[in-house]
Enzyme design. Sequence first.
Site, short mmCIF file in Angstrom:
data_model
loop_
_atom_site.label_atom_id
_atom_site.label_comp_id
_atom_site.label_asym_id
_atom_site.label_seq_id
_atom_site.Cartn_x
_atom_site.Cartn_y
_atom_site.Cartn_z
N TYR A 62 -2.03 -6.18 11.00
CA TYR A 62 -1.76 -6.50 9.60
C TYR A 62 -0.26 -6.64 9.30
CZ TYR A 62 -6.66 -5.19 9.35
OH TYR A 62 -8.02 -5.13 9.56
N TYR A 118 0.81 -1.23 0.00
CA TYR A 118 0.00 0.00 0.00
C TYR A 118 0.84 1.27 0.00
CZ TYR A 118 -2.97 -3.53 2.34
OH TYR A 118 -3.63 -4.67 2.69
N CYS A 156 14.75 -10.78 -1.94
CA CYS A 156 15.41 -10.62 -3.22
C CYS A 156 14.68 -9.67 -4.13
CB CYS A 156 15.54 -11.97 -3.89
SG CYS A 156 16.36 -13.15 -2.85
N GLU A 157 14.23 -8.56 -3.62
CA GLU A 157 13.66 -7.56 -4.53
C GLU A 157 13.77 -6.16 -3.94
OE1 GLU A 157 9.18 -7.68 -4.83
OE2 GLU A 157 9.56 -9.77 -4.30
N1 LLP Z 1 -14.94 -5.51 9.46
C1 LLP Z 1 -14.83 -5.89 8.17
C2 LLP Z 1 -15.97 -6.46 7.49
C3 LLP Z 1 -13.60 -5.74 7.52
O1 LLP Z 1 -13.49 -6.12 6.26
C4 LLP Z 1 -12.49 -5.19 8.22
C5 LLP Z 1 -11.21 -5.04 7.56
C6 LLP Z 1 -12.67 -4.81 9.56
C7 LLP Z 1 -13.91 -4.98 10.15
C8 LLP Z 1 -11.57 -4.24 10.41
O2 LLP Z 1 -11.03 -3.07 9.89
P1 LLP Z 1 -9.97 -2.22 10.75
O3 LLP Z 1 -10.69 -1.73 11.98
O4 LLP Z 1 -8.86 -3.12 11.13
O5 LLP Z 1 -9.53 -1.15 9.85
N2 LLP Z 1 -4.65 -5.23 5.18
C9 LLP Z 1 -5.10 -3.86 5.24
C10 LLP Z 1 -6.40 -3.71 5.95
C11 LLP Z 1 -7.50 -4.55 5.36
C12 LLP Z 1 -8.78 -4.47 6.14
C13 LLP Z 1 -9.77 -5.42 5.64
N3 LLP Z 1 -10.98 -5.42 6.35
C14 LLP Z 1 -4.00 -3.00 5.88
O6 LLP Z 1 -2.96 -3.55 6.23
O7 LLP Z 1 -4.15 -1.81 5.99
#
Ligand code: LLP
Length: 424
Positions: free
Chosen positions: A382, A325, A352-353
């Site tokens: 995450y 991101y 390796c990148e």
């Molecule tokens: N509820 C649903 C239906 C979701 O899809 C998500 C996150 C959450 C709750 C929790 O969201 P949060 O409060 O953690 O923002 N990998 C990405 C974030 C992807 C989030 C996906 N869904 C990152 O590293 O920023």
Amino acid sequence: MTDPISNTLLPDNSTVDDDGMLVIAGVRVDDLAAEYGTPLFVYDEQHIRSRCQQAVRAFGQGVAYAAKAFLCTAMARLAHEEGMHIDVATMGEAYVALQAGVPGENLVFHGNNKSEEELHYAVENRIGRIVIDSFDEMNRIERILDSTGGKVQALIRVTPGIQASTHDYVATGQDDSKFGFTVSTGWAEEAVERASSSNCINLLGIHAHIGSQVFSLDSFRRATEALAGLSNLFQLSELSVGGGLGVAYIEEEETLDIEEWGMTIRSVCSEAGVTARVTAEPGRAIVASAAVTLYTVGTIKELAGIRTYVAVDGGMHDNPRPALYGSGYETFVPSRVMDPRNSPITLVGKHCESGDVIVSNGYVPDGLAVGDILATPVTGAYGHSMGSNYNKVLRPAVVFVNEGSHRLVIRREELSDLVKTDVR
Ligand code: LLP
């Protein structure tokens, strides 16, 4: 940039020892690195508990921790002990939560493409809420329950048509999304009607998640208004606004407060006359700033007038967020936590990148040397959960620290783990 790392980016119970060493919850981080090795995720357990308590205060019974941010049995148990339900997005996440002893009824099962196997698993384990994402899924649920009998408790995931300001990859509230039943096309109403009249579904309410790392309370306000209208129209008993609360990763950002978020959402609901139970599912806001990652510096490459590459023993396998991101992070030297950070560096991993960058514009105190421990804060969400075995690296260990003691909650992988799924 010359200032030391801000307190606000460190776990709540961070202090500094007389010799300048960072101490988390009473434990010196050099001792942790010596005992468990690096890379190492270090979580302040009380910090996580306090965020869970804030979420419960803000929303009450039923508020769920979004396990995708960070999950292991210790984490699931902790969230459960603090009175949170758990949002799971796959059978795998549900399995870990159930293994931790969380009752199925406290789980909320998400996913835009739940398989029949996953739906069977949800039914068998009496998962408390299935968040239905499509008509195809509704068909699958009805097919399964036609043969086995019984009813599932469900929410309908709606897509309210709100474009949240965040990275495109994690924006989910806009009409052009793979998730949920679109409000503007009438599908959301149709889905509620169909689920309400189904013999296999006990429809409790509706759900929306507009995206992740959202800093605008106004976006949440608008999404809640859309949900409130639908909820009132059908006199539903539950309304969940999902997660997505923004967290600061770098000095210039400011974390949103969980209780203020709750108040904003509840006030929109009470103005709209919503009688449904209002709930949410924060992930990042519970765990992100609870952790730091410790690395050991392995090589330093100074390109005069261009940049200094500092390579550590981790990389995109323990934190793919910068590569995926373009996410920004800070870095600091835990043994000199109060020192000014005068030297610009680019912190890179061992893969390796060239995209294997952890911090593109970092600053450290002068005199960084090979063998020093370096840290990145706000890696509790995450990072480990999106980590991988790329280049067959061993996934790092995770420790929880609390009141002067520490416990391993995920052990470091060992070489034999790398072939345990190979068929030989
Ligand atoms: N509820 C649903 C239906 C979701 O899809 C998500 C996150 C959450 C709750 C929790 O969201 P949060 O409060 O953690 O923002 N990998 C990405 C974030 C992807 C989030 C996906 N869904 C990152 O590293 O920023």
